[in-house]
Design a protein around this motif. Sequence first.
Motif, short mmCIF file in Angstrom:
data_model
loop_
_atom_site.label_atom_id
_atom_site.label_comp_id
_atom_site.label_asym_id
_atom_site.label_seq_id
_atom_site.Cartn_x
_atom_site.Cartn_y
_atom_site.Cartn_z
N MET A 93 0.85 -1.19 0.00
CA MET A 93 0.00 0.00 0.00
C MET A 93 0.88 1.24 0.00
O MET A 93 1.80 1.35 0.79
CB MET A 93 -0.89 0.00 1.25
N ASP A 94 0.61 2.17 -0.88
CA ASP A 94 1.43 3.39 -0.96
C ASP A 94 0.49 4.58 -1.16
O ASP A 94 0.26 5.05 -2.25
CB ASP A 94 2.42 3.29 -2.12
N GLU A 95 -0.08 5.07 -0.06
CA GLU A 95 -1.04 6.15 -0.12
C GLU A 95 -0.33 7.47 -0.44
O GLU A 95 0.77 7.72 0.04
CB GLU A 95 -1.75 6.29 1.24
N PRO A 96 -0.95 8.35 -1.24
CA PRO A 96 -0.36 9.67 -1.47
C PRO A 96 -0.24 10.43 -0.15
O PRO A 96 -1.14 10.37 0.69
CB PRO A 96 -1.39 10.33 -2.40
N ARG A 97 0.85 11.15 0.02
CA ARG A 97 1.05 11.88 1.27
C ARG A 97 -0.04 12.93 1.48
O ARG A 97 -0.39 13.26 2.60
CB ARG A 97 2.43 12.52 1.27
N GLU A 98 -0.59 13.48 0.41
CA GLU A 98 -1.63 14.49 0.55
C GLU A 98 -2.86 13.93 1.26
O GLU A 98 -3.59 14.66 1.91
CB GLU A 98 -2.03 15.02 -0.84
N THR A 99 -3.07 12.62 1.16
CA THR A 99 -4.23 12.01 1.78
C THR A 99 -4.26 12.25 3.29
O THR A 99 -5.33 12.42 3.87
CB THR A 99 -4.25 10.49 1.50
N VAL A 100 -3.12 12.25 3.94
CA VAL A 100 -3.08 12.48 5.39
C VAL A 100 -3.65 13.85 5.72
O VAL A 100 -4.47 14.00 6.64
CB VAL A 100 -1.64 12.33 5.92
N LYS A 101 -3.24 14.85 4.97
CA LYS A 101 -3.76 16.21 5.20
C LYS A 101 -5.26 16.26 4.97
O LYS A 101 -6.02 16.79 5.80
CB LYS A 101 -3.05 17.19 4.28
N GLU A 102 -5.71 15.73 3.84
CA GLU A 102 -7.13 15.76 3.52
C GLU A 102 -7.96 15.01 4.56
O GLU A 102 -9.03 15.46 4.96
CB GLU A 102 -7.36 15.17 2.14
N THR A 103 -7.46 13.87 4.99
CA THR A 103 -8.18 13.06 5.98
C THR A 103 -8.35 13.81 7.29
O THR A 103 -9.46 13.89 7.84
CB THR A 103 -7.43 11.74 6.22
#
Length: 215
Positions: free
Chosen positions: A1-11
């Motif tokens: 699994m390699d989630e985009p780092r931006e996802t952490v901010k959006e979440t």
Amino acid sequence: MDEPRETVKETYDRIASHFASTREYPWPEVKSFVEDATADSRPTRALDLGCGNGRHVELLRSYADEVVGLDVSRGLLTEATKRAADRGFDAHLVQGDASRLPFDDDSFDLCVYVATLHHLTPRETRVASLDELARVLDADGTALVSAWSTAHDTFDREDGFDTTVDWTLPGGETVPRYYHIYAPDEFDADLDASDLTVVDSRISSGNCYAVVSGQ
């Protein structure tokens, strides 16, 4: 699994208000660390890296002359600003990336970096963030680093792995959050691969913890 780092901010922008309402008190391990680290002298400047709603910023402010809180989530920083105003403590709150800190070398005497490292991906980014922590700590500085571990009762695995852990909003909607769950040996290996010096490493409450210095 390699989630985009931006996802952490959006979440965390999405869940910030509810998340903050569930994070009232400092972790006992953090409080003990801060008390021990400041027993002989009062830090001039402290950093809460991944400060969330500011609960550990508030703790640090009782022990240090100046405190900076950094988080990638604007929503969480808004919650931290509200907490500071409501409780009457001063702090400098900064939006930023834990792997590219917007601070000069040797800027801080004391740092807490808890429950944040495990949200970064891939491994190179996690190690880069540890290198950044080493860079901003001064020669006599110390820090506490923590991450979720396979030692936690939630997990039945021995090797580190990537996963998502759902956050449930009041209406029942679930929001997945990226985590890298560290095996204890893997946590120690990432610390050893960084520019930090490990003073102590242990497991507590299902988390990996390490007291580190920048030298």
